[in-house]
Design a protein around this motif. Structure first.
Motif, PDB file in Angstrom:
ATOM      1  N   ALA A  57       0.809  -1.221   0.000  1.00  0.00           N
ATOM      2  CA  ALA A  57       0.000   0.000   0.000  1.00  0.00           C
ATOM      3  C   ALA A  57       0.843   1.272   0.000  1.00  0.00           C
ATOM      4  O   ALA A  57       0.544   2.228  -0.711  1.00  0.00           O
ATOM      5  N   THR A  58       1.901   1.298   0.808  1.00  0.00           N
ATOM      6  CA  THR A  58       2.689   2.526   0.938  1.00  0.00           C
ATOM      7  C   THR A  58       3.287   2.950  -0.395  1.00  0.00           C
ATOM      8  O   THR A  58       3.178   4.107  -0.815  1.00  0.00           O
ATOM      9  N   SER A  59       3.902   2.006  -1.098  1.00  0.00           N
ATOM     10  CA  SER A  59       4.533   2.359  -2.368  1.00  0.00           C
ATOM     11  C   SER A  59       3.488   2.602  -3.450  1.00  0.00           C
ATOM     12  O   SER A  59       3.676   3.454  -4.321  1.00  0.00           O
ATOM     13  N   LEU A  60       2.377   1.866  -3.418  1.00  0.00           N
ATOM     14  CA  LEU A  60       1.327   2.077  -4.417  1.00  0.00           C
ATOM     15  C   LEU A  60       0.726   3.476  -4.288  1.00  0.00           C
ATOM     16  O   LEU A  60       0.479   4.160  -5.283  1.00  0.00           O
ATOM     17  N   ARG A  61       0.488   3.884  -3.049  1.00  0.00           N
ATOM     18  CA  ARG A  61      -0.091   5.207  -2.828  1.00  0.00           C
ATOM     19  C   ARG A  61       0.894   6.304  -3.242  1.00  0.00           C
ATOM     20  O   ARG A  61       0.502   7.344  -3.785  1.00  0.00           O
TER      21      ARG A  61
END
Length: 401
Positions: free
Chosen positions: A243-247
């Protein structure tokens, strides 16, 4: 009567009266003391009424079967609680809490429920006073890994005729809509995904440098696990982001993944955050952006139901098919999208992409506007891949044109 006798008689009567009054008073005091003493004894020795349940008088403990689990195995929990516990909730990677559905006993997430990656699990309990308490231990970390099962001696199969690879000689100009890199435009509103974002991974990357990450010298020839096709030797290419990198990559949650020529199998798993009131949906298409709206994804999902049609998903996407899927309220794993060469059954289905191209993923509606985990795996024919790589063209980010 002489006055002296009268005085003496009065004194005598006064003394008798005083003695009687003193005796009565003493008896009354004794009764009062006895009564008071009895009441006090009853207070000290009587049965106490239990105190109302408080957070301090309740507890819960949750133990996980293992801290490192093969994706093909379930994740099991043992739940214990004491006091007046009405429910136990869990959270994954700081997502919203969800009801576990029990307060004591055993619970399991089935095999394949979590994509590969690291997960921080938290558990809490709701007490009779409507207060939450943390279970013991406060957090637990579980690593879910993919085990590729070697098959050095597969069951004898007829040797399939290899799908001819594109000749390096000049080819006729393709008609519009095919997957030659010379006749389609990359939609750069979709962010390229490459490599891993797992901490400590040898392929820690981001959204660039496909050329370096997937150089043939960095690839390993292997037998693919049973969830691909037993006995098929290929390069096992992986793209995995959390999630962190996707966001950080995209505020619109639109991504693209390159599928090289010679890809025999495609597999995409999407784990989402939990929500009890919202349906979540995505759409996927090759070489152009999917067009499905949220309403269309909900009302006309089109992932096939039988295994043979599922095997043809990769071929159908190569030919322009768009796929849409969704999950109902309370779900957290979108339907798995996978297809390609399959040796199962009486008639094996053999396929590999004759040319490469980008697969576009539009996460139409996800809780928090981001996937918790997105993982794509490709099985690519080594010879075809090397031939393509040696003559491939790259953009300024080191990604294929």
């Amino acid at each position: 009567m002489p006055i002296g006798y009268r005085i003496l008689l009065n004194i005598t009567m006064t003394l008798i009266t005083a003695m009687l009054f003193s005796n009565c008073t003493g008896q009354l005091k004794s009764k009062i003391d006895e009564s008071a003493s009895g009441q006090k004894t009853q207070e000290n020795t009587g049965t106490n009424t239990p105190a109302a349940d408080t957070p301090n008088s309740s507890s819960c403990a949750v133990s996980v079967s293992a801290t490192s689990v093969n994706q093909l195995e379930p994740i099991s929990l043992n739940v214990l609680s004491a006091g007046n516990i009405s429910k136990i909730e869990f959270s994954v990677n700081n997502a919203a809490y969800s009801d576990l559905g029990l307060t004591r006993g055993s619970y399991s997430w089935p095999a394949g429920y979590f994509p590969t990656g690291n997960y921080v699990l938290r558990f809490r309990a709701l007490t009779a006073t409507s207060s939450f308490i943390n279970c013991t231990p406060t957090t637990q970390t579980v690593n879910v890994y993919h085990l590729s099962i070697s098959n050095p001696t597969p069951n004898p199969q007829p040797t399939p005729s290899p799908t001819p690879s594109p000749s390096p000689a000049p080819q006729p100009s393709p008609s519009p809509g095919n997957n030659s890199s010379s006749n389609y435009t990359i939609d750069r509103s979709y962010v390229a995904l490459t490599g891993y974002t797992a901490n400590g991974s040898a392929f820690d990357a981001g959204f660039k440098n496909f050329k370096t990450i997937y150089h043939p010298d960095n690839m390993t020839l292997m037998d693919v696990a049973a969830d691909f096709a037993p006995g098929v030797k290929c390069y096992n290419m992986q793209v995995r982001h959390h999630a962190t990198s996707l966001r950080a990559a995209s505020s619109t949650q639109k991504y693209r993944i390159y599928v090289p020529p010679g890809t025999k199998y495609f597999d995409m798993m999407t784990l989402t955050y939990w929500d009890q009131t919202t349906k979540q949906a995505l759409a996927i298409k090759m070489n152009s952006a999917p067009q499905a709206t949220y309403s269309e994804a909900l009302n006309s999902p089109n992932l096939p139901g039988d295994s043979m049609q599922m095997s043809r998903i990769l071929e159908n996407m190569f030919n322009g098919q768009e796929y849409r899927s969704y999950i109902t309220e309370g779900g957290n794993a979108l339907p798995r999208i996978s297809g390609g060469t399959t040796y199962g059954g009486a008639t094996p289905y053999l396929y590999q992409t004759p040319r490469g191209g980008w697969i576009y993923v539009n996460q139409v509606k996800l809780i928090g506007d981001v996937a918790m985990n997105l993982e794509i795996r490709l099985c690519v024919d080594p010879t075809t891949y090397k031939n393509w790589y040696n003559s491939a063209q790259w953009d300024s980010d080191g990604n294929p044109l």
